[in-house]
Scaffold this motif. Structure first.
Motif, mmCIF file in Angstrom:
data_model
loop_
_atom_site.group_PDB
_atom_site.id
_atom_site.type_symbol
_atom_site.label_atom_id
_atom_site.label_comp_id
_atom_site.label_asym_id
_atom_site.label_seq_id
_atom_site.Cartn_x
_atom_site.Cartn_y
_atom_site.Cartn_z
ATOM 1 N N PHE A 167 -34.982 -44.217 -1.759
ATOM 2 C CA PHE A 167 -34.222 -43.628 -0.650
ATOM 3 C C PHE A 167 -34.229 -44.618 0.524
ATOM 4 C CE2 PHE A 167 -35.389 -40.029 -3.220
ATOM 5 C CZ PHE A 167 -34.280 -39.205 -3.156
ATOM 6 N N GLU A 168 -33.030 -45.157 0.828
ATOM 7 C CA GLU A 168 -32.916 -46.100 1.942
ATOM 8 C C GLU A 168 -32.693 -45.337 3.243
ATOM 9 O OE1 GLU A 168 -31.174 -50.244 0.067
ATOM 10 O OE2 GLU A 168 -29.805 -48.865 1.058
ATOM 11 N N ARG A 169 -33.326 -45.791 4.276
ATOM 12 C CA ARG A 169 -33.163 -45.183 5.585
ATOM 13 C C ARG A 169 -32.362 -46.121 6.487
ATOM 14 N NH1 ARG A 169 -38.488 -44.455 8.155
ATOM 15 N NH2 ARG A 169 -37.334 -43.100 9.597
ATOM 16 N N GLY A 170 -31.781 -45.561 7.525
ATOM 17 C CA GLY A 170 -31.054 -46.373 8.510
ATOM 18 C C GLY A 170 -29.662 -46.788 8.096
ATOM 19 N N ASN A 171 -29.090 -46.153 7.065
ATOM 20 C CA ASN A 171 -27.737 -46.507 6.590
ATOM 21 C C ASN A 171 -27.620 -47.980 6.231
ATOM 22 O OD1 ASN A 171 -26.712 -43.856 6.944
ATOM 23 N ND2 ASN A 171 -26.360 -44.275 9.129
ATOM 24 N N LYS A 172 -28.635 -48.478 5.507
ATOM 25 C CA LYS A 172 -28.634 -49.910 5.161
ATOM 26 C C LYS A 172 -27.406 -50.292 4.340
ATOM 27 C CE LYS A 172 -33.656 -50.640 5.193
ATOM 28 N NZ LYS A 172 -34.056 -49.262 5.582
ATOM 29 N N ARG A 173 -27.009 -49.472 3.409
ATOM 30 C CA ARG A 173 -25.875 -49.802 2.562
ATOM 31 C C ARG A 173 -24.599 -49.927 3.389
ATOM 32 N NH1 ARG A 173 -24.017 -49.678 -2.631
ATOM 33 N NH2 ARG A 173 -21.884 -48.930 -2.956
ATOM 34 N N GLU A 174 -24.372 -48.993 4.290
ATOM 35 C CA GLU A 174 -23.184 -49.045 5.134
ATOM 36 C C GLU A 174 -23.202 -50.265 6.044
ATOM 37 O OE1 GLU A 174 -20.554 -47.169 4.868
ATOM 38 O OE2 GLU A 174 -21.507 -46.105 3.205
ATOM 39 N N GLU A 175 -24.380 -50.600 6.530
ATOM 40 C CA GLU A 175 -24.470 -51.772 7.408
ATOM 41 C C GLU A 175 -24.225 -53.057 6.626
ATOM 42 O OE1 GLU A 175 -24.452 -51.617 10.476
ATOM 43 O OE2 GLU A 175 -24.983 -49.510 10.793
ATOM 44 N N ARG A 176 -24.679 -53.122 5.375
ATOM 45 C CA ARG A 176 -24.401 -54.308 4.556
ATOM 46 C C ARG A 176 -22.914 -54.420 4.277
ATOM 47 N NH1 ARG A 176 -29.278 -52.744 1.806
ATOM 48 N NH2 ARG A 176 -28.043 -51.648 0.226
ATOM 49 N N MET A 178 -31.910 -54.117 12.309
ATOM 50 C CA MET A 178 -32.634 -52.967 12.856
ATOM 51 C C MET A 178 -32.798 -51.879 11.796
ATOM 52 S SD MET A 178 -30.909 -52.762 16.662
ATOM 53 C CE MET A 178 -31.949 -51.394 17.164
ATOM 54 N N ALA A 179 -31.787 -51.741 10.935
ATOM 55 C CA ALA A 179 -31.917 -50.778 9.838
ATOM 56 C C ALA A 179 -32.955 -51.250 8.831
ATOM 57 C CB ALA A 179 -30.566 -50.588 9.156
ATOM 58 N N ASN A 180 -33.009 -52.581 8.595
ATOM 59 C CA ASN A 180 -34.008 -53.117 7.664
ATOM 60 C C ASN A 180 -35.422 -52.933 8.181
ATOM 61 O OD1 ASN A 180 -32.087 -53.941 5.808
ATOM 62 N ND2 ASN A 180 -31.912 -56.000 6.679
ATOM 63 N N ALA A 181 -35.565 -52.767 9.480
ATOM 64 C CA ALA A 181 -36.904 -52.542 10.035
ATOM 65 C C ALA A 181 -37.451 -51.167 9.682
ATOM 66 C CB ALA A 181 -36.860 -52.717 11.550
ATOM 67 N N LYS A 182 -36.578 -50.256 9.307
ATOM 68 C CA LYS A 182 -37.026 -48.916 8.927
ATOM 69 C C LYS A 182 -37.462 -48.941 7.462
ATOM 70 C CE LYS A 182 -33.969 -46.590 12.208
ATOM 71 N NZ LYS A 182 -32.904 -45.576 12.386
ATOM 72 N N VAL A 183 -38.621 -48.369 7.204
ATOM 73 C CA VAL A 183 -39.184 -48.411 5.859
ATOM 74 C C VAL A 183 -38.421 -47.462 4.944
ATOM 75 C CG1 VAL A 183 -41.463 -49.041 6.698
ATOM 76 C CG2 VAL A 183 -40.886 -46.631 6.407
ATOM 77 N N ASP A 184 -38.334 -47.835 3.688
ATOM 78 C CA ASP A 184 -37.749 -46.999 2.648
ATOM 79 C C ASP A 184 -38.882 -46.354 1.843
ATOM 80 O OD1 ASP A 184 -35.289 -47.968 3.495
ATOM 81 O OD2 ASP A 184 -35.351 -49.643 2.066
ATOM 82 N N PHE A 185 -38.579 -45.281 1.210
ATOM 83 C CA PHE A 185 -39.576 -44.641 0.358
ATOM 84 C C PHE A 185 -38.956 -44.323 -0.981
ATOM 85 C CE2 PHE A 185 -37.714 -41.337 3.044
ATOM 86 C CZ PHE A 185 -37.262 -40.425 2.110
ATOM 87 N N SER A 186 -39.820 -44.095 -1.952
ATOM 88 C CA SER A 186 -39.393 -43.831 -3.319
ATOM 89 C C SER A 186 -40.061 -42.555 -3.838
ATOM 90 C CB SER A 186 -39.765 -44.992 -4.252
ATOM 91 O OG SER A 186 -39.125 -46.185 -3.840
ATOM 92 N N ILE A 187 -39.304 -41.808 -4.603
ATOM 93 C CA ILE A 187 -39.821 -40.630 -5.302
ATOM 94 C C ILE A 187 -39.675 -40.886 -6.793
ATOM 95 C CG2 ILE A 187 -39.513 -38.169 -5.743
ATOM 96 C CD1 ILE A 187 -38.487 -37.863 -2.915
ATOM 97 N N GLY A 188 -40.768 -40.703 -7.533
ATOM 98 C CA GLY A 188 -40.745 -40.989 -8.960
ATOM 99 C C GLY A 188 -41.289 -39.848 -9.789
#
Length: 332
Positions: free
Chosen positions: A10-19, A178-188
């Motif tokens: 789960f990416e936080r900060g809308n990283k995909r949209e910013e890329r 700035m979005a990359n500075a926000k940590v992402d987390f994973s659920i498995g």
């Protein structure tokens, strides 16, 4: 034993949209770069066209001069046979004709070189000896004021828009960092099935993981993006001043070329032509010497060369104004 393990990031900060936004900015930068290259190539082609036209006019002038001198040589040969002219005078006229024949060859060489250069600007991989251009040199008056040209250049010149787009790209990159500075987390999840010697069992587990950024919060990339925004702003301001200077120089060149062309047309050219025609008439009647006729012919030739140069300079100044204003790539 069978293990099935899955992770869902789960990416936080809308990283995909910013890329995606940064990629769009990069695409716009590439398009503006192509337009700027087109602006420079178009000006090179226009300048090459003027060079060909100027060389063609110079060749035409040299051929006319040669024809006139050859006519004089023919007359002198007849006068020599009738005893009305000395052989030295005939040989002088023949030498002058040879000089003008050399001038024709030099003018032809300059025309061929100008055609070759223009074909290079047009992207021809192989030059053709049959290549030629048509059309007249530009002579219209430029009516737009300097302030309006500067405004148009700021609105449509690709190099200025490129710098603005570069600043927009830096802003998009800053948002991405700035979005990359926000940590992402994973659920498995993990499913495990074991079986041995007639006995077996299964288990299902869930996992949650997230990094702990204690020292690395992407500070360096964020600071870099901020500095790039500041640098882009400084480049935009510098280019704006450079464009203003280019337009001012272009208007000065246009004004000087316009005044020079008017001066040659209304003054030097008319007088030189009159002196040449009068002296030629007098020479044919035996009232003027060959030296006087050749001096008048060379003065007229110099005046015509100045006229051709002035016409070419005026046409180049018009193309330069179109280039610095961005008209060649705006369709207007």
């Amino acid at each position: 034993q069978i293990n099935i393990h899955t992770d869902f990031p789960f990416e936080r900060g809308n990283k995909r949209e910013e890329r995606k936004n940064v990629a769009k900015q990069d695409k716009s930068l590439a398009e503006l770069g192509v337009r700027e290259m087109m602006r420079q190539v178009i000006f090179s082609v226009q300048t090459g066209f003027v060079d060909v036209q100027q060389a063609a006019e110079n060749l035409k002038l040299a051929q006319e001069n040669l024809t006139k001198l050859e006519g004089v040589v023919t007359i002198n040969e007849a006068r020599l046979k009738s005893g009305d002219l000395s052989r030295v005078e005939l040989e002088r006229s023949q030498v002058a004709a040879l000089q003008f024949r050399t001038a024709v060859q030099q003018a032809q060489l300059q025309l061929d070189q100008a055609k070759t250069q223009l074909q290079l600007y047009l992207g021809r991989k192989k030059t053709s000896s049959d290549f030629n251009v048509s059309g007249e040199l530009r002579r219209e008056a430029y009516t737009q004021p300097q302030e309006e040209v500067l405004k148009l250049a700021i609105d449509r010149r690709p190099d200025y828009l490129l710098f603005q787009q570069s600043q927009a790209r830096s802003r998009a990159d800053l948002r991405l960092q700035m979005a990359n500075a926000k940590v992402d987390f994973s659920i498995g999840t993990e499913y495990t099935h074991q079986r041995a010697y007639g006995a077996g069992g299964s288990s299902l587990g869930f996992y949650f993981s997230a990094p702990l950024p204690i020292f690395n919060k992407n500070q360096g990339e964020i600071l870099r993006a901020q500095r790039e925004i500041d640098q882009a702003g400084a480049r935009i301001e510098g280019l704006r001043m450079s464009i203003s200077t280019e337009i001012e120089k272009a208007f000065r060149q246009y004004t000087m070329a316009k005044n020079l062309l008017a001066s040659v047309e209304t003054g030097i050219l008319i007088k030189a032509r009159s002196v040449r025609d009068t002296t030629e008439y007098s020479y044919r009647r035996g009232e003027a010497s060959l030296i006087e006729f050749l001096d008048a012919q060379r003065a007229f030739n110099d005046a015509m060369q100045s006229y051709n140069d002035a016409r070419a300079s005026y046409a180049r100044s018009l193309y330069l104004l179109d280039t610095v204003s961005g008209a060649t790539v705006s369709g207007s």
